[in-house]
Every structure is written in structure tokens, then in C-alpha cells.
Design a protein around this motif. Structure first.
Motif, PDB file in Angstrom:
ATOM      1  N   ALA A 112      46.528  49.897  34.273  1.00  0.00           N
ATOM      2  CA  ALA A 112      45.662  50.386  33.191  1.00  0.00           C
ATOM      3  C   ALA A 112      46.314  50.237  31.819  1.00  0.00           C
ATOM      4  N   LYS A 113      47.636  50.418  31.755  1.00  0.00           N
ATOM      5  CA  LYS A 113      48.338  50.348  30.469  1.00  0.00           C
ATOM      6  C   LYS A 113      49.053  49.009  30.254  1.00  0.00           C
ATOM      7  N   PHE A 114      48.845  48.057  31.169  1.00  0.00           N
ATOM      8  CA  PHE A 114      49.509  46.757  31.038  1.00  0.00           C
ATOM      9  C   PHE A 114      49.021  46.031  29.780  1.00  0.00           C
ATOM     10  N   LYS A 115      49.945  45.391  29.095  1.00  0.00           N
ATOM     11  CA  LYS A 115      49.597  44.559  27.946  1.00  0.00           C
ATOM     12  C   LYS A 115      49.192  43.165  28.438  1.00  0.00           C
ATOM     13  N   PRO A 116      48.500  42.379  27.593  1.00  0.00           N
ATOM     14  CA  PRO A 116      48.040  41.051  28.035  1.00  0.00           C
ATOM     15  C   PRO A 116      49.142  40.177  28.608  1.00  0.00           C
ATOM     16  N   SER A 117      50.334  40.220  28.025  1.00  0.00           N
ATOM     17  CA  SER A 117      51.427  39.389  28.532  1.00  0.00           C
ATOM     18  C   SER A 117      51.844  39.794  29.941  1.00  0.00           C
ATOM     19  N   LYS A 118      51.754  41.098  30.239  1.00  0.00           N
ATOM     20  CA  LYS A 118      52.127  41.583  31.564  1.00  0.00           C
ATOM     21  C   LYS A 118      51.000  41.347  32.565  1.00  0.00           C
ATOM     22  N   MET A 119      49.758  41.250  32.071  1.00  0.00           N
ATOM     23  CA  MET A 119      48.617  40.990  32.949  1.00  0.00           C
ATOM     24  C   MET A 119      48.518  39.528  33.366  1.00  0.00           C
ATOM     25  N   ARG A 120      49.110  38.631  32.580  1.00  0.00           N
ATOM     26  CA  ARG A 120      48.943  37.203  32.834  1.00  0.00           C
ATOM     27  C   ARG A 120      49.304  36.791  34.270  1.00  0.00           C
ATOM     28  N   PRO A 121      50.451  37.242  34.834  1.00  0.00           N
ATOM     29  CA  PRO A 121      50.763  36.837  36.215  1.00  0.00           C
ATOM     30  C   PRO A 121      49.752  37.347  37.246  1.00  0.00           C
ATOM     31  N   LEU A 122      49.014  38.439  36.902  1.00  0.00           N
ATOM     32  CA  LEU A 122      48.047  39.004  37.838  1.00  0.00           C
ATOM     33  C   LEU A 122      46.682  38.335  37.749  1.00  0.00           C
ATOM     34  N   ARG A 123      46.476  37.498  36.727  1.00  0.00           N
ATOM     35  CA  ARG A 123      45.164  36.877  36.550  1.00  0.00           C
ATOM     36  C   ARG A 123      44.793  35.967  37.720  1.00  0.00           C
ATOM     37  N   THR A 124      45.783  35.389  38.381  1.00  0.00           N
ATOM     38  CA  THR A 124      45.477  34.534  39.529  1.00  0.00           C
ATOM     39  C   THR A 124      45.039  35.361  40.733  1.00  0.00           C
ATOM     40  N   GLN A 125      45.394  36.639  40.757  1.00  0.00           N
ATOM     41  CA  GLN A 125      45.066  37.485  41.905  1.00  0.00           C
ATOM     42  C   GLN A 125      43.768  38.265  41.707  1.00  0.00           C
ATOM     43  N   MET A 126      43.253  38.291  40.481  1.00  0.00           N
ATOM     44  CA  MET A 126      42.030  39.031  40.173  1.00  0.00           C
ATOM     45  C   MET A 126      41.089  38.112  39.390  1.00  0.00           C
ATOM     46  N   GLN A 127      39.934  37.824  39.963  1.00  0.00           N
ATOM     47  CA  GLN A 127      38.992  36.896  39.348  1.00  0.00           C
ATOM     48  C   GLN A 127      37.598  37.507  39.292  1.00  0.00           C
ATOM     49  N   ILE A 128      36.722  36.873  38.505  1.00  0.00           N
ATOM     50  CA  ILE A 128      35.352  37.351  38.347  1.00  0.00           C
ATOM     51  C   ILE A 128      34.377  36.188  38.452  1.00  0.00           C
ATOM     52  N   ILE A 129      33.240  36.448  39.087  1.00  0.00           N
ATOM     53  CA  ILE A 129      32.121  35.501  39.125  1.00  0.00           C
ATOM     54  C   ILE A 129      31.026  36.105  38.249  1.00  0.00           C
ATOM     55  N   PHE A 130      30.682  35.424  37.153  1.00  0.00           N
ATOM     56  CA  PHE A 130      29.750  35.990  36.185  1.00  0.00           C
ATOM     57  C   PHE A 130      28.305  35.867  36.668  1.00  0.00           C
TER      58      PHE A 130
END
Length: 399
Positions: free
Chosen positions: A138-156
Motif C-alpha cells: 500500500a505504501k510502496f513507491k513507483p520504483s519499488k512497485m516496478r518489479p511487482l508489475r510483472t506479477q500483477m496485471q489488468i485486463i481493461f
């Protein structure tokens, strides 16, 4: 001949308001302070959220959301202090295990999409915790979220506006693979063609542009784009609402097949209960930013507790012409999330509303194992045995 004076609309409305005022003055809550009660309830929720901060995350849950809030400021002072906020997501909590599908249902404007985007931190949460694989992001900054972006995705939701029109299918699907270095550069095209095959896309689509495809094919491209980085959690934001019924079935079956073969975990956002029933393991019902009922699919469909859930179920069409549908029509419009009603948020439209509903918010309690609801129709104290739903359809027929 004397002419009888008819009562004007304004006079009738004034009389009705006077009757309501007299009823309130003579009722059980005649001297009740709604503002003080609302402040007391908010303080109790804040205290509970603070106490839950000390609890460790559930080791069995891939995703755990605790007291999540997302408020959008709509009025500020000159100094920047927020005066009025739109409460899009208001104190939502749930858990989701790996390999499961959680269906989120509700009317348009209830906060479903905002909830999904806040979980992914496309919107910064106002308050609350989001545990993903045991980490509070919840408090992660964008730079810290970047490695997690591959594990969490969205279908619009919209397959037309979510694809860049100037890029080919191959370019759209290759970009995340290259950026996140999923495979070596020499293997990117073969890897993308394999993903396309899994999603029902022909290899010669690789050089084509999005405008050359139908809605169903575009949604398959969107699904393939989400899967190219091999995520663990996929937020499906009404992925079939813009498609024909026959194409909806193909996309839902594709998602279920991919979940079986690749072990994905879905948060499936939809307003179509028949679709949610087909794909979900557990279901959460949202109204005006809050979770009013939550449970496994069997409990929700066989024993819907909340009147709002029952009203949603009555709108699902039955293909059997011999079965009589007891349609429950909710009166009035959805209140504004910027100024939600005091007490139970649903009381302004609920056919089962009591006087207490307009003054005191119901407790969100577990009435069956894993089955939660917030309604004054059920005991607000300790629950010692399973509770059977109060039938809203019988009440609608009686009225």
C-alpha cells in the motif's frame, strides 16, 4: 354551482413532509443525534483498522486487503485542506488464495473498478493495507512497485480504447516482454507467438493492427498482453461486458482454461451475475463503495442475505419460460458517494428498511462460515448458528 378546489402538488408534498417529521419526532429515534453516531461509528472503524495493523498477513492468501479506502477530493480550501471527498472505496476487506477467482459485483458507480485499480496501485490508496504474497504494498513507491508489475496485471473493460492503434499486435505483445526482459531478445517473437496461440490468436495476426479485428479478437489480444509477463494475479475489469453473448462465453472459457493450465488468480469485476456464477469461487457484493456481502459462490447463490444481493439476483433472466420471475425493482437513484446516507447506505432504496437503518450502520458480521453481510435484518450481536436469509421477494409480493 360551487367548484371544489383540488389539492396542488406542492400542498400534497408539504403535507407528506409534515407527516414524516411527526413520525420521526414520535419514533424511537426522536432525539437521536445522527452526526454524533456517525462520528462514533467512524472512530470505531478507525480503531479496528489501527488494531488490525499489528496482525500478520495470512500465509495462505496471495492477496489480502484490509480496510482499504480510496477517497477522491472534490472540494478543498485555499490552503489545500480537503473539505469534501468522494468515497469511491470505503473500508473494504477480503482475502484471496492463489488459483481462486473472486467475483466483484454491483451496479455502475459502486466502486468496483476503482477497487481493482487501487489494488494494483494505479490509484494510490487513501488508507488501508494491501498484502500481496505477504508484502504490504500500500505504501510502496513507483520504483519499488516496478518489479511487482510483472506479477500483477489488468485486463481493461474496453478492448477498443485499451490498444494503441499505431502498433501492430506483435509490437503490443513484444513491448512488455522486452521491457521486463522475460526472455532473451532472440526468443521474443517465438515467445509471443506461443502466447498468441494459447489465447486463440493466429500467427499471421502478428503483423496486423488493432482496427483490423473484431471486439472478441481485440479482447483476446488484451488477455494475451496481460499474460506475456506470466503474472500471478490478474484483475479482470468487466472484460466481456462490451461483447456479444456468444463471444462472452468463449472469453470466459478461455480465462478458465488459462487458469487451469497456468495457475492464475483472478479478481473478476462484473455487473453480470450469470457470468460471475460461471467463473467465480467467491463473490463480493459492493454498494456505494462498501462491501455489503461476501462469501463463497454456493453460500451467496443459495442463501443471499443482503436485500441488495437479492435484488441483483432477481434481475438475472431465467431461460425457462415456465418459471415465474419475482422481479425486485429498487426505487430511487443511487445516492452520491460524496454524501452517502447516514446509517445503512442502502436504506434509502431498501424495501426492508427499518427506522434503525437510517440512523445506525449495521455491523459487517459472519453469519455462516466465510459468509459475511451487513444488514439490520439479522442479529447484530454474537452469532451462534447459521442464519437463513430474510426473503425480500416475499415482501415485494406482499406490497
Amino acid at each position: 354551482m360551487s367548484i371544489k378546489k383540488t389539492e396542488s402538488y406542492e400542498e400534497a408534498l408539504e403535507k407528506e413532509e409534515q407527516k414524516e417529521e411527526q413520525a420521526q419526532k414520535s419514533g424511537e429515534f426522536a432525539q437521536f443525534d445522527d452526526v454524533a453516531e456517525a462520528e462514533k461509528e467512524q472512530a470505531a472503524r478507525d480503531a479496528q483498522a489501527k488494531a488490525d495493523l499489528e496482525l500478520p498477513p495470512d500465509p495462505e492468501a496471495l492477496l489480502e486487503v484490509r480496510h482499504l479506502k480510496k477517497y477522491f477530493p472534490i472540494k478543498k480550501t485555499v490552503t489545500g485542506k480537503v473539505l469534501v471527498s468522494l468515497r469511491a472505496v470505503d473500508d473494504v476487506s477480503f482475502k484471496l488464495r492463489a488459483g481462486e477467482t473472486l467475483g466483484i459485483v454491483g451496479e455502475s458507480g459502486c466502486g468496483k473498478t476503482t477497487l481493482g485499480r487501487t489494488i494494483l496501485k494505479l490509484h494510490e490508496p487513501t488508507d488501508g493495507q494491501i498484502f500481496f504474497e505477504g508484502q504490504d504494498i500500500a505504501k510502496f513507491k513507483p520504483s519499488k512497485m516496478r518489479p511487482l508489475r510483472t506479477q500483477m496485471q489488468i485486463i481493461f473493460q474496453d478492448p477498443y480504447s485499451s490498444l494503441p492503434p499505431r502498433s501492430t499486435v506483435g509490437g503490443i505483445l513484444s513491448e512488455p516482454v522486452k521491457v521486463h526482459k522475460i526472455v532473451p531478445p532472440s526468443e521474443v517473437k517465438d515467445y509471443v507467438l506461443k502466447i498468441m496461440e494459447q489465447c486463440g490468436l493466429r500467427d499471421y495476426y502478428y503483423e496486423r493492427y488493432p482496427h483490423e479485428f473484431s471486439g472478441g479478437q481485440r479482447q483476446r489480444i488484451c488477455i494475451a498482453r496481460a499474460l506475456t509477463v506470466n503474472p500471478k494475479l490478474v484483475i479482470c475489469d468487466e472484460p466481456v461486458s462490451a461483447l456479444d453473448v456468444s463471444i462472452q462465453a468463449q472469453i470466459i472459457n478461455l480465462l478458465k482454461q488459462l487458469q487451469t493450465t497456468m495457475g492464475f488468480t483472478y479478481v473478476f469485476i462484473s455487473h453480470d451475475l450469470s457470468v460471475v456464477k460461471h467463473i467465480s469461487d467467491r463473490i463480493g457484493v459492493m454498494y456505494l463503495g462498501s462491501m455489503v456481502e461476501f462469501g463463497d459462490k454456493k453460500s451467496i447463490f443459495e442463501n443471499p442475505l443482503h436485500p441488495y444481493t437479492q435484488a441483483l439476483f432477481s434481475a438475472v433472466p431465467n431461460p425457462n419460460p415456465d418459471v415465474k420471475m419475482n422481479r425486485i425493482v429498487l426505487k430511487g437513484d443511487i445516492p452520491s458517494p460524496a454524501n452517502p446516507p447516514k446509517g445503512c447506505k442502502f436504506h434509502t432504496r431498501c424495501p426492508m428498511a427499518k427506522e434503525i437503518c437510517s440512523h445506525i450502520a449495521p455491523a459487517y458480521k459472519e453469519y455462516e462460515p466465510g459468509h459475511f453481510a451487513a444488514c439490520h435484518c439479522y442479529p447484530q450481536g454474537d452469532v451462534t448458528e447459521s442464519v437463513k436469509a430474510v426473503s425480500l421477494s416475499d415482501n415485494a409480493e406482499a406490497n
